[in-house]
Design a protein around this motif. Structure first.
Motif, PDB file in Angstrom:
ATOM      1  N   VAL A  16       0.930  -1.254   0.069  1.00 37.68           N
ATOM      2  CA  VAL A  16      -0.068  -0.091   0.066  1.00 37.68           C
ATOM      3  C   VAL A  16       0.581   1.274  -0.003  1.00 37.68           C
ATOM      4  O   VAL A  16       0.660   2.179  -0.727  1.00 37.68           O
ATOM      5  N   THR A  17       1.837   1.245   0.970  1.00 34.51           N
ATOM      6  CA  THR A  17       2.965   2.258   0.863  1.00 34.51           C
ATOM      7  C   THR A  17       3.493   2.749  -0.319  1.00 34.51           C
ATOM      8  O   THR A  17       3.610   3.572  -0.675  1.00 34.51           O
ATOM      9  N   ILE A  18       4.179   1.668  -1.174  1.00 34.17           N
ATOM     10  CA  ILE A  18       4.739   1.761  -2.354  1.00 34.17           C
ATOM     11  C   ILE A  18       3.905   2.313  -3.323  1.00 34.17           C
ATOM     12  O   ILE A  18       4.255   3.259  -4.287  1.00 34.17           O
ATOM     13  N   ILE A  19       2.737   1.880  -3.655  1.00 34.38           N
ATOM     14  CA  ILE A  19       1.789   2.481  -4.457  1.00 34.38           C
ATOM     15  C   ILE A  19       1.422   3.895  -4.319  1.00 34.38           C
ATOM     16  O   ILE A  19       1.899   4.620  -5.375  1.00 34.38           O
ATOM     17  N   LYS A 135      -0.050  11.836   2.848  1.00 36.98           N
ATOM     18  CA  LYS A 135       0.850  11.348   3.749  1.00 36.98           C
ATOM     19  C   LYS A 135       0.474  11.031   5.305  1.00 36.98           C
ATOM     20  O   LYS A 135       1.279  10.475   5.961  1.00 36.98           O
ATOM     21  N   PHE A 136      -0.196  12.065   5.801  1.00 36.91           N
ATOM     22  CA  PHE A 136      -0.727  12.082   7.142  1.00 36.91           C
ATOM     23  C   PHE A 136      -1.552  10.866   7.401  1.00 36.91           C
ATOM     24  O   PHE A 136      -1.424  10.086   8.401  1.00 36.91           O
ATOM     25  N   PHE A 137      -2.364  10.368   6.377  1.00 34.34           N
ATOM     26  CA  PHE A 137      -3.194   9.318   6.650  1.00 34.34           C
ATOM     27  C   PHE A 137      -2.415   7.737   6.391  1.00 34.34           C
ATOM     28  O   PHE A 137      -2.724   7.142   7.121  1.00 34.34           O
ATOM     29  N   MET A 138      -1.387   8.116   5.654  1.00 32.19           N
ATOM     30  CA  MET A 138      -0.232   7.044   5.348  1.00 32.19           C
ATOM     31  C   MET A 138       0.398   6.645   6.829  1.00 32.19           C
ATOM     32  O   MET A 138       0.738   5.634   7.052  1.00 32.19           O
ATOM     33  N   TYR A 139       0.761   7.854   7.473  1.00 31.54           N
ATOM     34  CA  TYR A 139       1.177   7.755   8.791  1.00 31.54           C
ATOM     35  C   TYR A 139       0.359   7.133   9.929  1.00 31.54           C
ATOM     36  O   TYR A 139       0.820   5.913  10.426  1.00 31.54           O
TER      37      TYR A 139
END
Length: 299
Positions: A16-19, A135-139
């Motif tokens: 998920v992060t890489i995509i 990026k905040f939601f990915m964090y």
């Protein structure tokens, strides 16, 4: 936490992060180039480093979850700590490149080379704002799973996402400077330097944690008190003579000396020690191994 579930969680979060990072990297670098925004290009490079860091985390997690073998009888958990160190060094390298880019741009600006406003400037602003949110939601997404599986490398990657979200705020300020025009455009290269500082701070925190795991740092007073409480609640334990804990990657080793009634049999003392051993390993999942030495209680 089963090792198979641990690896699956790392893989799932990693994909998920890489995509998302690939999409952000391409979007920010292209939009930054079209809008002539060095800060957004720098932010895009930062997102690109996130892709590399996530790959490092995934490889580290895979290696650290390998079973103990003849050459590594204590297991491979420290491979995750090494992955965190590599991640921290990648961040330092990224910060140096971005900081250098910002300084060069400021020097160029001082010579009177003021960048003109591009027609794509609003596209760049949109990508910068979107990056803050994404990026905040990915964090948040990554840190939840990092806590769930107690992964230091995944936690480090989560804070990398947070640093990217904060650095995108710098990109927004830089782009706003270009929008205003004139000497306000210097905000763009200044934003590059701010982004570099954020990255260095995150890198320092990651490296400090990873080095502590590698050099057998104590688990800390709070953890030791938790262990002591468990031991003192075991029937037959009259005193704790010594308690040592150390980090081993994302796990802990415990060495404890307990005092028991000197008049009981060796077998009874052994049983009390075994009960302490199994109780600690059962109640605290992070403990990889607990070694118990039994002493006679001398008043």
């Amino acid at each position: 936490m089963e090792k198979l579930e641990y690896k699956k969680t790392i893989l799932k979060v990693g994909i998920v992060t890489i995509i998302f990072n690939l999409l952000l990297t391409l979007g920010k670098i292209i939009a930054g180039a079209l809008a002539k925004s060095n800060s957004l290009i720098s932010d895009g490079v930062h997102s690109g480093s996130d892709v590399l860091s996530t790959i490092v985390v995934m490889v580290g997690a895979k290696l650290s979850s390998k079973k103990a073998d003849k050459d590594h009888p204590f297991g491979h958990e420290r491979m995750e700590s090494l992955a965190s160190i590599i991640l921290g060094m990648l961040l330092v390298g990224t910060a140096v490149l971005l900081g250098y880019s910002g300084i060069v741009s400021i020097i160029d600006f001082s010579k009177g080379n003021i960048p003109s406003k591009s027609e794509f400037i609003y596209v760049a602003l949109g990508f910068a704002i979107a990056s803050i949110v994404v990026k905040f939601f990915m964090y948040l997404y990554t840190v939840v799973y990092a806590k769930k599986i107690k992964s230091t490398a995944l936690k480090a990657d989560a804070y990398h996402h947070l640093s990217d979200s904060l650095s995108s705020i710098g990109s927004v300020l830089g782009i706003v400077g270009i929008l205003i025009g004139g000497y306000w455009a210097i905000l763009d290269p200044i934003a590059c330097l701010i982004i570099a500082v954020f990255i260095v701070k995150v890198a320092f925190d990651i490296l400090r944690t990873a080095f502590n795991e590698v050099v057998d740092k104590s688990a800390g007073e709070e953890f030791n008190q938790k262990i002591s409480k468990i031991i003192n609640n075991v029937e037959g334990v009259q005193k704790i003579n010594s308690l040592k804990t150390r980090q081993f990657g994302n796990k802990y080793y415990v060495e404890v000396e307990i005092a028991v009634d000197p008049t009981i049999t060796v077998q009874q003392g052994h049983d009390i020690g075994s009960l302490v051993h199994h109780t600690i390993e059962k109640e605290i999942e992070e403990v990889k191994h607990c070694m118990v030495h039994v002493d006679p209680h001398i008043k």
